[in-house]
Design a protein around this motif. Structure first.
Motif, PDB file in Angstrom:
ATOM      1  N   ASN A 132       0.835  -1.212   0.000  1.00  0.00           N
ATOM      2  CA  ASN A 132       0.000   0.000   0.000  1.00  0.00           C
ATOM      3  C   ASN A 132       0.860   1.248   0.000  1.00  0.00           C
ATOM      4  N   LYS A 133       1.967   1.185   0.726  1.00  0.00           N
ATOM      5  CA  LYS A 133       2.864   2.330   0.790  1.00  0.00           C
ATOM      6  C   LYS A 133       3.448   2.624  -0.599  1.00  0.00           C
ATOM      7  N   PHE A 134       3.894   1.582  -1.254  1.00  0.00           N
ATOM      8  CA  PHE A 134       4.516   1.784  -2.570  1.00  0.00           C
ATOM      9  C   PHE A 134       3.472   2.220  -3.613  1.00  0.00           C
ATOM     10  N   THR A 135       2.269   1.655  -3.526  1.00  0.00           N
ATOM     11  CA  THR A 135       1.209   2.052  -4.467  1.00  0.00           C
ATOM     12  C   THR A 135       0.873   3.530  -4.279  1.00  0.00           C
ATOM     13  N   ALA A 136       0.804   3.964  -3.028  1.00  0.00           N
ATOM     14  CA  ALA A 136       0.516   5.380  -2.743  1.00  0.00           C
ATOM     15  C   ALA A 136       1.616   6.272  -3.314  1.00  0.00           C
ATOM     16  N   GLU A 137       2.865   5.808  -3.197  1.00  0.00           N
ATOM     17  CA  GLU A 137       3.986   6.595  -3.741  1.00  0.00           C
ATOM     18  C   GLU A 137       3.843   6.758  -5.262  1.00  0.00           C
ATOM     19  N   LEU A 138       3.468   5.686  -5.945  1.00  0.00           N
ATOM     20  CA  LEU A 138       3.301   5.774  -7.402  1.00  0.00           C
ATOM     21  C   LEU A 138       2.164   6.724  -7.770  1.00  0.00           C
ATOM     22  N   LYS A 139       1.062   6.624  -7.012  1.00  0.00           N
ATOM     23  CA  LYS A 139      -0.099   7.486  -7.307  1.00  0.00           C
ATOM     24  C   LYS A 139       0.260   8.949  -7.091  1.00  0.00           C
ATOM     25  N   GLN A 140       1.012   9.184  -6.030  1.00  0.00           N
ATOM     26  CA  GLN A 140       1.485  10.533  -5.725  1.00  0.00           C
ATOM     27  C   GLN A 140       2.253  11.118  -6.913  1.00  0.00           C
ATOM     28  N   ALA A 141       2.994  10.243  -7.589  1.00  0.00           N
ATOM     29  CA  ALA A 141       3.804  10.687  -8.733  1.00  0.00           C
ATOM     30  C   ALA A 141       2.975  10.745 -10.021  1.00  0.00           C
ATOM     31  N   GLY A 142       1.653  10.520  -9.903  1.00  0.00           N
ATOM     32  CA  GLY A 142       0.784  10.682 -11.067  1.00  0.00           C
ATOM     33  C   GLY A 142       0.510   9.402 -11.843  1.00  0.00           C
ATOM     34  N   THR A 143       0.982   8.269 -11.335  1.00  0.00           N
ATOM     35  CA  THR A 143       0.758   6.987 -12.027  1.00  0.00           C
ATOM     36  C   THR A 143      -0.602   6.424 -11.644  1.00  0.00           C
ATOM     37  N   GLU A 144      -1.270   5.783 -12.586  1.00  0.00           N
ATOM     38  CA  GLU A 144      -2.459   5.008 -12.223  1.00  0.00           C
ATOM     39  C   GLU A 144      -1.949   3.653 -11.737  1.00  0.00           C
ATOM     40  N   ALA A 145      -1.983   3.475 -10.427  1.00  0.00           N
ATOM     41  CA  ALA A 145      -1.454   2.243  -9.842  1.00  0.00           C
ATOM     42  C   ALA A 145      -2.532   1.604  -8.977  1.00  0.00           C
ATOM     43  N   ALA A 146      -2.514   0.275  -8.885  1.00  0.00           N
ATOM     44  CA  ALA A 146      -3.475  -0.417  -8.032  1.00  0.00           C
ATOM     45  C   ALA A 146      -2.771  -1.567  -7.330  1.00  0.00           C
ATOM     46  N   ALA A 147      -3.132  -1.750  -6.049  1.00  0.00           N
ATOM     47  CA  ALA A 147      -2.505  -2.777  -5.221  1.00  0.00           C
ATOM     48  C   ALA A 147      -3.389  -4.020  -5.171  1.00  0.00           C
ATOM     49  N   PHE A 148      -2.781  -5.186  -5.354  1.00  0.00           N
ATOM     50  CA  PHE A 148      -3.501  -6.454  -5.269  1.00  0.00           C
ATOM     51  C   PHE A 148      -2.761  -7.344  -4.273  1.00  0.00           C
ATOM     52  N   HIS A 149      -3.318  -7.386  -3.080  1.00  0.00           N
ATOM     53  CA  HIS A 149      -2.657  -8.140  -2.012  1.00  0.00           C
ATOM     54  C   HIS A 149      -2.979  -9.635  -2.131  1.00  0.00           C
ATOM     55  N   VAL A 150      -1.966 -10.464  -1.904  1.00  0.00           N
ATOM     56  CA  VAL A 150      -2.210 -11.913  -1.786  1.00  0.00           C
ATOM     57  C   VAL A 150      -1.744 -12.363  -0.396  1.00  0.00           C
ATOM     58  N   PRO A 151      -2.523 -13.236   0.266  1.00  0.00           N
ATOM     59  CA  PRO A 151      -2.114 -13.698   1.595  1.00  0.00           C
ATOM     60  C   PRO A 151      -0.850 -14.546   1.510  1.00  0.00           C
ATOM     61  N   ASP A 152      -0.684 -15.221   0.389  1.00  0.00           N
ATOM     62  CA  ASP A 152       0.485 -16.087   0.199  1.00  0.00           C
ATOM     63  C   ASP A 152       0.689 -16.242  -1.300  1.00  0.00           C
ATOM     64  N   TYR A 153       1.839 -16.785  -1.688  1.00  0.00           N
ATOM     65  CA  TYR A 153       2.022 -17.123  -3.090  1.00  0.00           C
ATOM     66  C   TYR A 153       1.622 -18.582  -3.266  1.00  0.00           C
TER      67      TYR A 153
END
Ligand SMILES: *[C@@H]1O[C@H](CO)[C@@H](O)[C@H](O)[C@H]1NC(C)=O
Ligand SMILES: *[C@@H]1O[C@H](CO)[C@@H](O)[C@H](O)[C@H]1NC(C)=O
Length: 260
Positions: free
Chosen positions: A44-65
């Motif tokens: 979430n932190k990294f996605t927010a950083e990308l959005k801040q920079a103007g990127t359309e970014a979306a986070a997709f969390h997985v509990p495990d691989y």
């Protein structure tokens, strides 16, 4: 309606390495970025950083691989409604998640073997399947391709060593998957490429890998002896931009003064 390409990246760690650098480099080229990771806070932190920079970014969390969770998450990315009106097409995907354990063979546990198999090739099978299904829906772009699927490999993808039985066995299998996909789907104009990353990458975790602070200082100061994540990412962009008449299956990246 115009189309904005999406890059899907699995494995971004703490936002300071190869996966994250790839997100930044592709976003500068106008890609939307869909990120898959296990650590929700870092994601979430990294996605927010990308959005801040103007990127359309979306986070997709997985509990495990696991095979199931990664299949499900790529399906969610394929259905995702991006905020801007432009049509979205998954055009590039990177499997950068990995598991390694460096120990003598007799110390290897059953769990190590399972974890390596899971992250290095069982789940990449699930990821590749969903990505290829998505690519098959794309028309060919101006480069004559429907999509580019990238794998981050390592020296251990083709060479074993004294403490790498767990890591190398998984990475060999990942490379075999990548090569097989390249052969099978090239004829559908889907480009699959594998990158051997042969050396230490400068990240904020690098210091922990060096016991001697002087050695670490040399490594930070000298780009001849380490890899920069951003430089790896630029090579991934180069692969994605190759046209169908000359495309690479395998790239081997190493610093200028690599010594093994
Ligand atoms: C991404 O790949 C790099 C290079 O192999 C590796 O150092 C890093 O740990 C990978 N990231 C994740 C989250 O596994
Ligand atoms: C293999 O392992 C030895 C001992 O750790 C190390 O010195 C050597 O550089 C390694 N070789 C490769 C190809 O990684």
């Amino acid at each position: 309606m115009s189309v904005r390409p999406v890059i899907v990246i699995a494995g971004i760690g703490n936002g300071g390495g190869t996966g994250a650098a790839t997100a930044r480099v592709f976003s500068k080229q106008g890609y939307r970025v869909a990120l898959i990771a296990r650590n929700a806070d870092q994601l979430n932190k990294f996605t927010a950083e990308l959005k801040q920079a103007g990127t359309e970014a979306a986070a997709f969390h997985v509990p495990d691989y696991s095979y199931g969770s990664v299949t499900g998450v790529v399906e969610s990315i394929r259905r995702y409604q991006w905020p801007s009106a432009e049509k979205a097409e998954i055009r590039v995907a990177l499997w950068n998640a990995s598991f390694g354990a460096w120990k003598s063979f007799l110390d290897v546990t059953e769990k190590d073997v399972h974890d390596s198999a899971e992250a290095n090739f069982i789940v990449p099978f699930a990821f590749s399947r969903q990505i290829i299904l998505a690519f098959q829906e794309n028309e060919m772009n101006e480069l004559g391709k429907r999509g580019t699927l990238l794998f981050t490999g390592a020296t251990a993808s083709w060479r074993g060593n004294v403490t790498t039985s767990v890591f190398a066995a998984g990475k060999f299998a990942e490379r075999a998957l990548s090569q097989s996909l390249n052969k099978e789907f090239g004829r559908q104009n889907i480009h699959v490429a594998h990158a051997i990353i042969d050396g230490g990458i400068l990240t904020d975790r690098s210091a922990a890998r060096h016991s001697d602070p002087e050695a670490h200082k040399r490594y930070v100061e000298n780009a001849d002896i380490r890899l920069d994540a951003e430089s790896i990412a630029k090579s991934y962009l180069y692969l994605a931009n190759q046209d169908r008449s000359a495309w690479t299956w395998e790239l081997d990246l190493r610093p200028a003064h690599e010594k093994w």
